[in-house]
Design a protein around this motif. Structure first.
Motif, PDB file in Angstrom:
ATOM      1  N   GLY A  20       0.917  -1.152  -0.167  1.00  0.00           N
ATOM      2  CA  GLY A  20       0.144   0.111   0.032  1.00  0.00           C
ATOM      3  C   GLY A  20       0.813   1.271  -0.006  1.00  0.00           C
ATOM      4  N   PHE A  21       1.699   1.393   0.842  1.00  0.00           N
ATOM      5  CA  PHE A  21       2.737   2.493   0.914  1.00  0.00           C
ATOM      6  C   PHE A  21       3.467   2.706  -0.474  1.00  0.00           C
ATOM      7  N   SER A  22       3.521   1.535  -1.276  1.00  0.00           N
ATOM      8  CA  SER A  22       4.463   1.691  -2.720  1.00  0.00           C
ATOM      9  C   SER A  22       3.938   2.873  -3.446  1.00  0.00           C
ATOM     10  N   LEU A  23       2.422   2.638  -3.420  1.00  0.00           N
ATOM     11  CA  LEU A  23       1.884   3.657  -4.263  1.00  0.00           C
ATOM     12  C   LEU A  23       2.117   4.958  -3.966  1.00  0.00           C
ATOM     13  N   GLY A  24       2.126   5.403  -2.670  1.00  0.00           N
ATOM     14  CA  GLY A  24       2.336   6.803  -2.220  1.00  0.00           C
ATOM     15  C   GLY A  24       3.918   7.131  -2.631  1.00  0.00           C
TER      16      GLY A  24
END
Length: 522
Positions: free
Chosen positions: A476-480
């Motif tokens: 999830g954090f990789s998208l940001g």
């Protein structure tokens, strides 16, 4: 209408199917007919994740596509079906066996949560391996069905280049066929290395190619190497109750953040995996009772060690499958040191119309999702007028050790090397997962850090997470981060309580400050 169709069919005399010619005339689809020179628009050598993705994407554009895939048995004779390393001897069996080990830990925890677990519970390797292997076989069959459904020709043949547009395909029985294609993609992946300077290494040892297909337990195991393959295998073998030692020549998880890597091995040691640091094997011999006597040398003291194991597992790196392709004959440039194919940003090799993707390509991450995406994008560039290139920046990954380690972007060491320590800020925290509290698990190695620029914007350069479900958290954090997230973006994000992931949104202590980074409450 019939005359029009017949005329078009005649013009497209090289097309093997009347139906394709008729469709071209009726629908004006723009799908060109094959030149008389080539059998296929695209020929893919290698049936792993990247090669399959590329071939299926090309077929969606109406192109005539073939895939060659042939598995050379390991030195121990292990072989498998279509799907490449990930499906057969990598990601899939690794994650399932990792989960088996986690279930064992959960059963221990369950008693603290009120579950009455009667007597002793033990693990049965043959039950697990049969279930895992049956699932893999279903995936092998599924890949064949998908290729057939998309009209991709699959040949269980070994491919060798004859010239720039021709490949000699040889079946298991030795039958030879020559296939020609306008475009050829090399997607042959890699296989485990065996040390050439250790007597008995290949004769008596196994690799990950063999481990996942064993019918019986490997028993007391020595894992040689400290790559993610080595640590993941050692981790789940320990987790199912086996006696496991890991021999490390230099550092664990080379290429990863070293603070995080040592927290991973610290956790493994605290949970029963033994480590032989700064050691190298020198000899493996089979004893009369069947055990393998392994001798090693300590690199600093020079002292010799010796012990008996049921299995010696080599996890000392992987080599690209390029030697049998006859690349030198057609002029495809290869890195002499690594053996990998040198490619441009668009995956092109030094020979026009020949491309390379996935683990076999120089400078590419050895990760299944990046190979899949690269394969699809290549097919779109070749056949759909796309210009989009694969973006290899900020590709997330996770090491599925007992305490999982997920990361995106730069390690702390790499950020300092590129930008200078004075320009880097590291926010960090040691935290305790709620799940570890009642079960009284040690959380000393549960740790998060976010590496940022130190300037006013504080763009995030890397995120590192040690803890449960690290892959799910990091994804999830990789998208940001792919979208250019900054530290202020992170601080304006509301966490989900109570989760481990929320601790990332609460990071406020810097390494530079020297303050205690242990999370103490909300």
């Amino acid at each position: 209408m019939f005359d029009a169709v017949a005329s078009m069919a005649a013009l497209c005399g090289q097309c093997r199917l009347w139906r394709r010619a008729a469709a071209a005339a009726q629908l004006h689809s723009g799908v060109r007919c094959l030149s008389a020179k080539f059998d296929y628009d695209l020929l893919v050598i290698g049936g792993g994740s990247g090669g399959l993705a590329c071939s299926k994407e090309a077929a969606l554009s109406g192109k005539k596509v073939a895939v060659l895939d042939f598995v050379e048995p390991s030195p121990k004779g292990t072989s498998w079906g279509l799907g490449g390393t990930c499906v057969n001897v990598g990601c899939i069996p690794k994650k399932l066996m990792h989960h088996a080990a986690l279930l064992g830990g959960a059963m221990k925890d369950a008693q603290k949560f009120g579950w009455l677990v009667p007597g002793q519970f033990t693990h049965d390797w043959s039950t697990m391996s049969e279930a895992v292997q049956n699932y893999i076989r279903s995936l092998n069959w599924g890949h064949r069905v998908q290729l057939n459904d998309k009209n991709v020709k699959f040949l269980n043949h070994k491919g060798t280049f004859k010239d720039e547009h021709s490949v000699r395909a040889v079946s298991k029985s030795g039958k030879e066929t020559v296939l020609t294609a306008e475009n050829i993609v090399i997607a042959t992946g890699g296989r485990p290395k065996y040390p050439s300077d250790v007597p008995g290494a290949a004769e008596y040892g196994l690799s990950s190619d063999d481990l996942f297909w064993l019918k019986e337990t490997p028993g007391k195991t020595l894992v040689v190497g400290a790559s993610y393959v080595a640590l993941e295998c050692a981790g789940f073998l320990t987790g199912i109750g086996l006696d496991v030692s890991v021999m490390v020549r230099s550092i664990p998880l080379r290429g990863f953040d070293q603070q995080m890597a040592h927290l991973v091995t610290d956790y493994m040691e605290s949970n029963g995996t033994k480590f032989l640091w700064k050691c190298v094997p020198t000899k493996v011999e089979r004893m009369p009772k069947g055990q393998l006597e392994t001798t090693w040398r300590h690199l600093e003291s020079g002292q010799e060690g010796k012990a008996h194991f049921d299995t010696v597992l080599w996890a000392v790196g992987r080599a690209p499958e390029t030697k049998a392709l006859n690349l030198e004959k057609i002029g495809v440039e290869v890195n002499d040191k690594t053996g990998k194919v040198i490619v441009a940003a668009n995956d092109a090799t030094s020979v026009p119309h020949i491309y390379a993707i996935g683990d076999v390509a120089e400078g590419r991450p050895e990760l299944t999702p990046s190979a899949i995406k690269a394969g699809k994008l290549l097919a779109r560039r070749l056949f759909n007028s796309s210009t989009e290139l694969m973006n290899y920046d900020n590709v997330p990954t996770t090491v599925f050790t007992p305490l999982e380690y997920g990361c995106i972007g730069l390690s702390e060491e790499e950020a300092v090397r590129r930008h200078g320590e004075e320009n880097i800020e590291v926010f960090h925290a040691f935290y305790k997962p709620l799940e570890f509290t009642v079960s009284e698990r040690d959380s000393s190695q549960c740790y998060i850090k976010v590496v940022c620029f130190r300037n006013s914007e504080q763009k995030i350069l890397g995120l590192h997470f040690n803890g449960p479900n690290a892959g799910e958290v990091t994804q999830g954090f990789s998208l940001g981060i792919q979208c250019g997230a900054t530290y202020s973006h992170l601080m304006s994000t509301v966490g989900i309580h109570p989760t481990c992931a929320e601790e990332i949104t609460k990071l406020h202590i810097t390494k530079r400050s020297g303050l205690d980074a242990t999370v103490t409450g909300c």
